[in-house]
Design a protein around this motif. Structure first.
Motif, PDB file in Angstrom:
ATOM      1  N   LYS A 109       0.845  -1.202   0.000  1.00 33.32           N
ATOM      2  CA  LYS A 109       0.000   0.000   0.000  1.00 33.32           C
ATOM      3  C   LYS A 109       0.875   1.245   0.000  1.00 33.32           C
ATOM      4  O   LYS A 109       0.652   2.168  -0.786  1.00 33.32           O
ATOM      5  N   ASP A 110       1.877   1.267   0.848  1.00 32.69           N
ATOM      6  CA  ASP A 110       2.783   2.417   0.910  1.00 32.69           C
ATOM      7  C   ASP A 110       3.500   2.611  -0.422  1.00 32.69           C
ATOM      8  O   ASP A 110       3.668   3.741  -0.892  1.00 32.69           O
ATOM      9  N   CYS A 111       3.919   1.521  -1.037  1.00 31.89           N
ATOM     10  CA  CYS A 111       4.598   1.591  -2.329  1.00 31.89           C
ATOM     11  C   CYS A 111       3.678   2.187  -3.391  1.00 31.89           C
ATOM     12  O   CYS A 111       4.082   3.059  -4.166  1.00 31.89           O
ATOM     13  N   LEU A 112       2.433   1.717  -3.429  1.00 33.91           N
ATOM     14  CA  LEU A 112       1.479   2.256  -4.412  1.00 33.91           C
ATOM     15  C   LEU A 112       1.248   3.746  -4.180  1.00 33.91           C
ATOM     16  O   LEU A 112       1.149   4.515  -5.140  1.00 33.91           O
ATOM     17  N   GLU A 113       1.167   4.150  -2.918  1.00 34.03           N
ATOM     18  CA  GLU A 113       0.996   5.570  -2.622  1.00 34.03           C
ATOM     19  C   GLU A 113       2.209   6.376  -3.091  1.00 34.03           C
ATOM     20  O   GLU A 113       2.057   7.485  -3.605  1.00 34.03           O
ATOM     21  N   GLU A 114       3.396   5.830  -2.922  1.00 28.71           N
ATOM     22  CA  GLU A 114       4.611   6.527  -3.358  1.00 28.71           C
ATOM     23  C   GLU A 114       4.640   6.697  -4.878  1.00 28.71           C
ATOM     24  O   GLU A 114       5.210   7.669  -5.384  1.00 28.71           O
ATOM     25  N   HIS A 115       4.048   5.764  -5.595  1.00 31.74           N
ATOM     26  CA  HIS A 115       4.033   5.811  -7.068  1.00 31.74           C
ATOM     27  C   HIS A 115       2.691   6.286  -7.612  1.00 31.74           C
ATOM     28  O   HIS A 115       2.402   6.110  -8.792  1.00 31.74           O
ATOM     29  N   ARG A 116       1.896   6.901  -6.780  1.00 30.32           N
ATOM     30  CA  ARG A 116       0.534   7.306  -7.127  1.00 30.32           C
ATOM     31  C   ARG A 116       0.441   8.062  -8.442  1.00 30.32           C
ATOM     32  O   ARG A 116      -0.423   7.796  -9.260  1.00 30.32           O
ATOM     33  N   GLU A 117       1.323   8.994  -8.659  1.00 33.69           N
ATOM     34  CA  GLU A 117       1.261   9.823  -9.876  1.00 33.69           C
ATOM     35  C   GLU A 117       1.613   9.045 -11.140  1.00 33.69           C
ATOM     36  O   GLU A 117       1.307   9.477 -12.243  1.00 33.69           O
ATOM     37  N   GLU A 118       2.228   7.890 -10.998  1.00 27.51           N
ATOM     38  CA  GLU A 118       2.632   7.078 -12.145  1.00 27.51           C
ATOM     39  C   GLU A 118       1.607   5.996 -12.483  1.00 27.51           C
ATOM     40  O   GLU A 118       1.753   5.301 -13.488  1.00 27.51           O
ATOM     41  N   LEU A 119       0.584   5.850 -11.666  1.00 30.80           N
ATOM     42  CA  LEU A 119      -0.399   4.783 -11.835  1.00 30.80           C
ATOM     43  C   LEU A 119      -1.423   5.148 -12.908  1.00 30.80           C
ATOM     44  O   LEU A 119      -1.617   6.321 -13.225  1.00 30.80           O
ATOM     45  N   SER A 120      -2.102   4.131 -13.408  1.00 30.63           N
ATOM     46  CA  SER A 120      -3.204   4.375 -14.342  1.00 30.63           C
ATOM     47  C   SER A 120      -4.284   5.167 -13.613  1.00 30.63           C
ATOM     48  O   SER A 120      -4.350   5.176 -12.383  1.00 30.63           O
ATOM     49  N   THR A 121      -5.137   5.819 -14.360  1.00 31.65           N
ATOM     50  CA  THR A 121      -6.204   6.622 -13.763  1.00 31.65           C
ATOM     51  C   THR A 121      -7.081   5.777 -12.853  1.00 31.65           C
ATOM     52  O   THR A 121      -7.417   6.184 -11.740  1.00 31.65           O
TER      53      THR A 121
END
Length: 73
Positions: free
Chosen positions: A16-28
């Motif tokens: 979860k923390d990793c996904l939050e760190e990469h939030r701007e790079e994720l698909s919409t």
């Protein structure tokens, strides 16, 4: 997750923390889901594992003082 967090060891909300760190790079779609998860966590501290771990004693003492109810939910 496979793209950004594949080497993250499971547990303790690390993915979860990793996904939050990469939030701007994720698909919409994925970003919207992460944002929704963050919003739920902001409304209910019990959903924030990091906060729960760091503040466990304070949360217990405050909830015990006020009783389970208004102060703890």
């Amino acid at each position: 997750m496979a793209q950004f967090c594949k080497d993250i060891e499971p547990g303790n909300a690390r993915t979860k923390d990793c996904l939050e760190e990469h939030r701007e790079e994720l698909s919409t779609e994925c970003k919207d889901e992460v944002d929704s998860m963050i919003e739920r966590r902001v409304r209910d501290f019990r959903l924030d594992s990091r906060l729960r771990n760091v503040c466990e004693n304070e949360i217990f003492n405050m909830c015990a003082y006020f009783g389970v109810g208004k102060a703890c939910t």
